[in-house]
Write a protein that holds these residues in place. Structure first.
Motif, short mmCIF file in Angstrom:
data_model
loop_
_atom_site.label_atom_id
_atom_site.label_comp_id
_atom_site.label_asym_id
_atom_site.label_seq_id
_atom_site.Cartn_x
_atom_site.Cartn_y
_atom_site.Cartn_z
N VAL A 64 42.44 28.17 40.52
CA VAL A 64 41.31 28.77 39.81
C VAL A 64 41.81 29.80 38.81
O VAL A 64 41.33 29.87 37.68
CB VAL A 64 40.30 29.38 40.81
N ASN A 65 42.78 30.60 39.20
CA ASN A 65 43.34 31.60 38.29
C ASN A 65 43.95 30.92 37.07
O ASN A 65 43.73 31.36 35.94
CB ASN A 65 44.38 32.43 39.04
N THR A 70 42.46 31.39 33.33
CA THR A 70 43.36 31.92 32.31
C THR A 70 43.46 30.94 31.15
O THR A 70 43.44 31.34 29.99
CB THR A 70 44.74 32.20 32.91
N GLY A 71 43.58 29.65 31.45
CA GLY A 71 43.64 28.65 30.39
C GLY A 71 42.36 28.58 29.61
O GLY A 71 42.36 28.43 28.39
N ALA A 72 41.21 28.70 30.28
CA ALA A 72 39.92 28.64 29.59
C ALA A 72 39.72 29.86 28.69
O ALA A 72 39.16 29.75 27.60
CB ALA A 72 38.79 28.55 30.60
N LYS A 97 32.82 36.35 31.72
CA LYS A 97 34.26 36.58 31.61
C LYS A 97 34.67 37.84 32.37
O LYS A 97 35.70 37.85 33.03
CB LYS A 97 34.68 36.70 30.15
N LEU A 98 33.85 38.87 32.27
CA LEU A 98 34.15 40.11 32.97
C LEU A 98 34.16 39.89 34.48
O LEU A 98 35.07 40.36 35.18
CB LEU A 98 33.12 41.18 32.59
N LEU A 99 33.19 39.14 34.97
CA LEU A 99 33.13 38.85 36.39
C LEU A 99 34.36 38.06 36.85
O LEU A 99 34.95 38.36 37.88
CB LEU A 99 31.84 38.07 36.71
N ALA A 100 34.74 37.07 36.06
CA ALA A 100 35.92 36.27 36.41
C ALA A 100 37.19 37.14 36.37
O ALA A 100 38.05 37.02 37.25
CB ALA A 100 36.05 35.10 35.46
N LEU A 101 37.30 37.98 35.36
CA LEU A 101 38.48 38.83 35.24
C LEU A 101 38.59 39.86 36.36
O LEU A 101 39.68 40.34 36.67
CB LEU A 101 38.49 39.54 33.88
N ILE A 102 37.48 40.20 36.97
CA ILE A 102 37.50 41.15 38.08
C ILE A 102 37.70 40.43 39.41
O ILE A 102 38.53 40.83 40.23
CB ILE A 102 36.20 41.98 38.11
N LEU A 103 36.95 39.36 39.64
CA LEU A 103 36.95 38.72 40.96
C LEU A 103 38.23 37.93 41.27
O LEU A 103 38.69 37.94 42.41
CB LEU A 103 35.74 37.80 41.10
N VAL A 104 38.79 37.28 40.28
CA VAL A 104 39.99 36.47 40.55
C VAL A 104 41.14 37.34 41.08
O VAL A 104 41.72 37.02 42.12
CB VAL A 104 40.39 35.66 39.30
N PRO A 105 41.50 38.43 40.43
CA PRO A 105 42.58 39.25 40.99
C PRO A 105 42.23 39.86 42.36
O PRO A 105 43.10 40.00 43.21
CB PRO A 105 42.79 40.36 39.95
N VAL A 106 40.96 40.21 42.56
CA VAL A 106 40.56 40.78 43.85
C VAL A 106 40.76 39.75 44.95
O VAL A 106 41.36 40.04 46.00
CB VAL A 106 39.09 41.26 43.80
#
Length: 178
Positions: A30-31, A35-37, A148-157
């Motif tokens: 998913v990461n 990142t690719g998207a 995008k903000l949600l994805a950028l926060i949740l994926v690393p968490v």
């Protein structure tokens, strides 16, 4: 053996090890997908033009005339942009990209490096002509779209939580792994 709230979790961790590993692999996929998207729109070529063949030399006068042809086309395209929109990149990004591509392809055709000091000088003159009044005293910061903000926060968490769980599981299983 881990004891939490009066329960024994050693067996639960053994039975869920495969599920944890699958979750970790899914998190990595998913990461990579996100990142690719997010970077799919980035089409800038940051690699310099390859050097010309040994026998070919850069003809600077031909390069300058080719750059001026590209510049004239850019000036014509910019003539269709309303004066109030000249400082808004979204209104002329296509024309600017075509101008950049034209100068790069022209330099490649006549075996010149790109970027080149002659082309850079011409681009600076273009900037002074069209964009000299576009300086902004203050920078306006905008938040990215919520998705995008949600994805950028949740994926690393989630990846951090998965890594912590994997480290804990591996430390409990050190007798089999080590």
């Amino acid at each position: 053996m881990v004891r939490l709230l009066g329960r024994n979790f050693s067996n639960v961790m053994d039975t869920n090890a495969l599920a944890l590993l699958k979750l970790f692999a899914l998190g990595i996929l998913v990461n990579a997908w996100i990142t690719g998207a997010l970077t799919k729109g980035d089409t800038f070529n940051l690699v310099p033009t390859p050097p010309p063949p040994k026998m070919a030399l850069c003809n600077e006068s031909h390069l300058l005339s080719q750059t001026e042809i590209c510049g004239e086309r850019f000036k014509q395209d910019m003539g269709h942009i309303a004066p109030k929109n000249l400082c808004n990149l979204t209104h002329f990004i296509r024309q600017y990209h075509e101008f950049t591509q034209c100068t790069e392809k022209g330099a490649q055709r006549i075996y010149c490096y790109w970027p080149n000091p002659l082309v850079e000088g011409y681009i600076i003159r273009i900037h002074k002509h069209f964009f000299s009044n576009c300086s902004n005293d203050r920078v306006v910061w905008l938040d990215p779209p919520e998705e995008k903000l949600l994805a950028l926060i949740l994926v690393p968490v989630f990846l951090t939580l998965a890594m912590v769980a994997l480290v804990v599981w591996c430390s409990k299983r050190s007798d089999l792994l080590g």
